[in-house]
Design a protein around this motif. Sequence first.
Motif, PDB file in Angstrom:
ATOM      1  N   ARG A  15       4.749 -11.089 -19.852  1.00 28.64           N
ATOM      2  CA  ARG A  15       5.087 -10.453 -21.235  1.00 28.64           C
ATOM      3  C   ARG A  15       6.170 -11.310 -21.825  1.00 28.64           C
ATOM      4  O   ARG A  15       6.297 -11.282 -23.079  1.00 28.64           O
ATOM      5  N   ALA A  16       7.176 -11.493 -21.064  1.00 28.54           N
ATOM      6  CA  ALA A  16       8.308 -12.408 -21.609  1.00 28.54           C
ATOM      7  C   ALA A  16       8.068 -13.742 -22.375  1.00 28.54           C
ATOM      8  O   ALA A  16       8.353 -13.990 -23.551  1.00 28.54           O
ATOM      9  N   LEU A  17       6.987 -14.285 -21.499  1.00 28.72           N
ATOM     10  CA  LEU A  17       6.554 -15.774 -22.077  1.00 28.72           C
ATOM     11  C   LEU A  17       5.696 -15.388 -23.347  1.00 28.72           C
ATOM     12  O   LEU A  17       5.622 -16.203 -24.226  1.00 28.72           O
ATOM     13  N   ARG A  18       4.896 -14.456 -23.130  1.00 23.59           N
ATOM     14  CA  ARG A  18       4.127 -13.992 -24.346  1.00 23.59           C
ATOM     15  C   ARG A  18       4.849 -13.689 -25.553  1.00 23.59           C
ATOM     16  O   ARG A  18       4.621 -14.025 -26.854  1.00 23.59           O
ATOM     17  N   ARG A  19       5.932 -12.960 -25.469  1.00 21.24           N
ATOM     18  CA  ARG A  19       6.863 -12.343 -26.686  1.00 21.24           C
ATOM     19  C   ARG A  19       7.620 -13.716 -27.130  1.00 21.24           C
ATOM     20  O   ARG A  19       7.800 -13.578 -28.253  1.00 21.24           O
ATOM     21  N   ILE A  20       7.656 -14.764 -26.498  1.00 16.66           N
ATOM     22  CA  ILE A  20       8.296 -16.020 -26.731  1.00 16.66           C
ATOM     23  C   ILE A  20       7.137 -16.588 -27.830  1.00 16.66           C
ATOM     24  O   ILE A  20       7.501 -17.252 -28.853  1.00 16.66           O
ATOM     25  N   GLY A  21       6.140 -16.478 -27.531  1.00 19.84           N
ATOM     26  CA  GLY A  21       4.767 -16.966 -28.283  1.00 19.84           C
ATOM     27  C   GLY A  21       3.964 -17.968 -27.289  1.00 19.84           C
ATOM     28  O   GLY A  21       2.856 -18.523 -28.017  1.00 19.84           O
ATOM     29  N   TRP A  22       3.957 -17.910 -26.180  1.00 17.93           N
ATOM     30  CA  TRP A  22       3.114 -18.832 -25.205  1.00 17.93           C
ATOM     31  C   TRP A  22       1.780 -18.045 -24.908  1.00 17.93           C
ATOM     32  O   TRP A  22       1.920 -16.948 -24.929  1.00 17.93           O
ATOM     33  N   ARG A  23       0.856 -18.934 -24.629  1.00 18.96           N
ATOM     34  CA  ARG A  23      -0.441 -18.451 -24.340  1.00 18.96           C
ATOM     35  C   ARG A  23      -0.261 -18.624 -22.956  1.00 18.96           C
ATOM     36  O   ARG A  23      -0.059 -19.625 -22.278  1.00 18.96           O
ATOM     37  N   VAL A  24      -0.427 -17.444 -22.122  1.00 19.21           N
ATOM     38  CA  VAL A  24      -0.471 -17.215 -20.665  1.00 19.21           C
ATOM     39  C   VAL A  24      -1.557 -16.805 -20.152  1.00 19.21           C
ATOM     40  O   VAL A  24      -2.089 -15.835 -20.426  1.00 19.21           O
ATOM     41  N   GLU A  25      -2.029 -17.334 -19.081  1.00 17.26           N
ATOM     42  CA  GLU A  25      -3.201 -16.686 -18.037  1.00 17.26           C
ATOM     43  C   GLU A  25      -2.595 -16.493 -16.816  1.00 17.26           C
ATOM     44  O   GLU A  25      -1.574 -17.277 -16.231  1.00 17.26           O
ATOM     45  N   GLN A  26      -2.721 -15.328 -16.106  1.00 13.89           N
ATOM     46  CA  GLN A  26      -2.596 -15.189 -14.668  1.00 13.89           C
ATOM     47  C   GLN A  26      -3.714 -15.584 -13.749  1.00 13.89           C
ATOM     48  O   GLN A  26      -4.851 -15.399 -14.019  1.00 13.89           O
ATOM     49  N   GLY A  27      -3.253 -16.385 -12.561  1.00 13.16           N
ATOM     50  CA  GLY A  27      -4.027 -16.690 -11.670  1.00 13.16           C
ATOM     51  C   GLY A  27      -3.761 -16.212 -10.250  1.00 13.16           C
ATOM     52  O   GLY A  27      -2.695 -15.210 -10.258  1.00 13.16           O
ATOM     53  N   GLY A  29      -1.375 -15.661  -7.769  1.00 10.58           N
ATOM     54  CA  GLY A  29      -0.151 -16.036  -7.226  1.00 10.58           C
ATOM     55  C   GLY A  29       0.604 -16.956  -8.326  1.00 10.58           C
ATOM     56  O   GLY A  29       1.730 -17.269  -7.879  1.00 10.58           O
ATOM     57  N   HIS A  30       0.021 -17.174  -9.376  1.00 10.95           N
ATOM     58  CA  HIS A  30       0.801 -18.085 -10.335  1.00 10.95           C
ATOM     59  C   HIS A  30       0.345 -17.469 -11.814  1.00 10.95           C
ATOM     60  O   HIS A  30      -0.274 -17.046 -12.049  1.00 10.95           O
ATOM     61  N   LEU A  31       1.209 -18.127 -12.847  1.00 14.41           N
ATOM     62  CA  LEU A  31       0.876 -17.996 -14.230  1.00 14.41           C
ATOM     63  C   LEU A  31       0.664 -19.334 -14.724  1.00 14.41           C
ATOM     64  O   LEU A  31       1.463 -20.460 -14.334  1.00 14.41           O
ATOM     65  N   THR A  32      -0.442 -19.458 -15.550  1.00 16.53           N
ATOM     66  CA  THR A  32      -0.501 -20.994 -16.310  1.00 16.53           C
ATOM     67  C   THR A  32       0.007 -20.705 -17.851  1.00 16.53           C
ATOM     68  O   THR A  32      -0.762 -19.813 -18.553  1.00 16.53           O
ATOM     69  N   VAL A  33       0.977 -21.505 -18.073  1.00 17.82           N
ATOM     70  CA  VAL A  33       1.134 -21.549 -19.556  1.00 17.82           C
ATOM     71  C   VAL A  33       0.392 -22.676 -20.135  1.00 17.82           C
ATOM     72  O   VAL A  33       0.550 -23.745 -19.821  1.00 17.82           O
ATOM     73  N   LEU A  34      -0.428 -22.266 -21.127  1.00 14.26           N
ATOM     74  CA  LEU A  34      -1.554 -23.065 -21.822  1.00 14.26           C
ATOM     75  C   LEU A  34      -0.974 -23.418 -23.115  1.00 14.26           C
ATOM     76  O   LEU A  34      -1.733 -24.426 -23.749  1.00 14.26           O
ATOM     77  N   GLY A  35       0.100 -23.348 -23.606  1.00 17.33           N
ATOM     78  CA  GLY A  35       0.538 -23.762 -24.736  1.00 17.33           C
ATOM     79  C   GLY A  35       1.078 -22.585 -25.777  1.00 17.33           C
ATOM     80  O   GLY A  35       0.967 -21.348 -25.488  1.00 17.33           O
ATOM     81  N   TRP A  36       0.866 -23.010 -27.163  1.00 20.65           N
ATOM     82  CA  TRP A  36       1.320 -21.853 -28.044  1.00 20.65           C
ATOM     83  C   TRP A  36       0.278 -21.086 -28.429  1.00 20.65           C
ATOM     84  O   TRP A  36      -0.861 -21.711 -28.564  1.00 20.65           O
TER      85      TRP A  36
END
Length: 185
Positions: A15-27, A29-36
Amino acid sequence: MQLVVPWPDRERVCRALRRIGWRVEQGQGHLTVLGWSAKALADRLRLLHLACADLRQSHAHSVHTALTIAEDHLNPDRSAPENEIADRACAAVRGQLHWSALVEEADGITRHCTDPAIAATMAAIIEAETALTLLIIEHVRVARRAVEVLWRCRRTTCGALSPEAARSVAWQEALRLVDRRPAAA
């Protein structure tokens, strides 16, 4: 970029990463930041605009908080120097302005994108964050002014003003700093 985040914290971090503006996917045991993310950036911009609108309308609350703290410390049994009282009141006001976390969470993050639409949204976000920061500073300045005026009314007028009148004068003087009405011609 992949981030390994323990399960209990994964949703909060996402949620914090998305609130900043990142596109995030959950895998697994990990999170993948895919870009803005255009949607996440638009949501952040909307939230910043709401925060600014809220702060533009809530100066009176900051004055009330500052005066309440100042009056408590102006009692003869709890007397303190003016600057100490003002610092305490400003810290309390700053603590109540939860919107400051919205700016702080993106502090130090380099925002750059070659997509013109996303770059324009980022520029608008930076502008809104600056406006929000200035409003927070303004609230603290108003709180300090309220305490300064109350102090002077209660300490230097030799009892000429009642506590209620001193509070009223401090209230009016503090809010005068943010009175945005155009001056009468």
